[in-house]
Motif scaffolding. Structure first.
Motif, short mmCIF file in Angstrom:
data_model
loop_
_atom_site.label_atom_id
_atom_site.label_comp_id
_atom_site.label_asym_id
_atom_site.label_seq_id
_atom_site.Cartn_x
_atom_site.Cartn_y
_atom_site.Cartn_z
N ASN A 183 33.94 44.42 49.32
CA ASN A 183 34.28 44.59 47.91
C ASN A 183 35.49 45.50 47.81
O ASN A 183 35.54 46.53 48.47
N MET A 184 36.36 45.11 46.95
CA MET A 184 37.56 45.92 46.76
C MET A 184 37.76 46.09 45.26
O MET A 184 37.56 45.16 44.49
N THR A 185 38.14 47.25 44.90
CA THR A 185 38.47 47.49 43.51
C THR A 185 39.97 47.51 43.41
O THR A 185 40.65 48.26 44.09
N CYS A 187 43.11 47.90 40.65
CA CYS A 187 43.45 48.33 39.29
C CYS A 187 44.72 47.70 38.85
O CYS A 187 45.67 47.47 39.46
#
Length: 187
Positions: A183-185, A187
């Protein structure tokens, strides 16, 4: 009046298989109604005691001519063909060690050369047999098998042994590996 000599015992055509040079004797004799035989000779070997004898030192076809001559010079001749077979030309040829890459399992056959017509063949190896019609060694393979195949040919004079190894490598399905999920966030 002189009469021509006659052949009393004709030499037979013959085939022999020899393991080493040895004496071959062919029955042969002549007669003359006048009783004046001067000589009995042969183009090869010698004559004695009712036989023409000779020693072949090689395989091949030998032409033997026996001649009866009387004292007046009249002659009678007889010809025999002696086919001499030996192991001199025996040269068993097997394949070199080999590796086969296959997509599916099957029966594999390899030709064997130089087997004489009077030779008996024995083979050993994993699931291995000899096919005399095609003069080949065959086997049903399994994957990753290194099959050492031995061919043994026996003639009246000798036994000849040759070996080779056939290695079977089978295709496997490709393997795809992705990195683990993450999982990568962003922005």
């Amino acid at each position: 009046l002189n009469h021509k000599p006659q052949i009393a015992v004709h030499m037979p055509d013959t085939t022999v298989y020899l393991c080493s040079p040895q004496l071959i004797k062919l029955p042969f004799s002549g007669y003359d109604v006048d009783g004046n035989i001067a000589s009995v000779t042969s183009n090869r070997g010698s004559y004695g005691a009712g036989y023409i004898s000779f020693v072949p030192y090689d395989s091949g076809r030998y032409v033997i001519i026996g001649t009866v001559t009387d004292s007046c010079g009249a002659v009678a001749k007889d010809t025999a063909y002696v086919n001499v077979k030996t192991d001199q030309a025996v040269n068993i040829i097997v394949p070199r060690d080999t590796t086969l890459f296959v997509c599916s399992l099957d029966t594999f056959c390899f030709p064997i050369y130089g087997i004489p017509s009077n030779g008996t063949v024995q083979v050993s190896g994993i699931n291995t047999w000899y096919n005399p019609q095609s003069q080949s060694v065959c086997f049903y393979a399994e994957c990753a098998t290194a099959n050492k195949i031995t061919v043994k040919v026996t003639t009246p004079c000798n036994t000849y042994t040759k070996s080779f190894t056939a290695t079977i490598r089978c295709n496997t399905a490709p393997l795809v590996i992705f990195p683990p999920d993450s999982n990568m966030t962003v922005c």
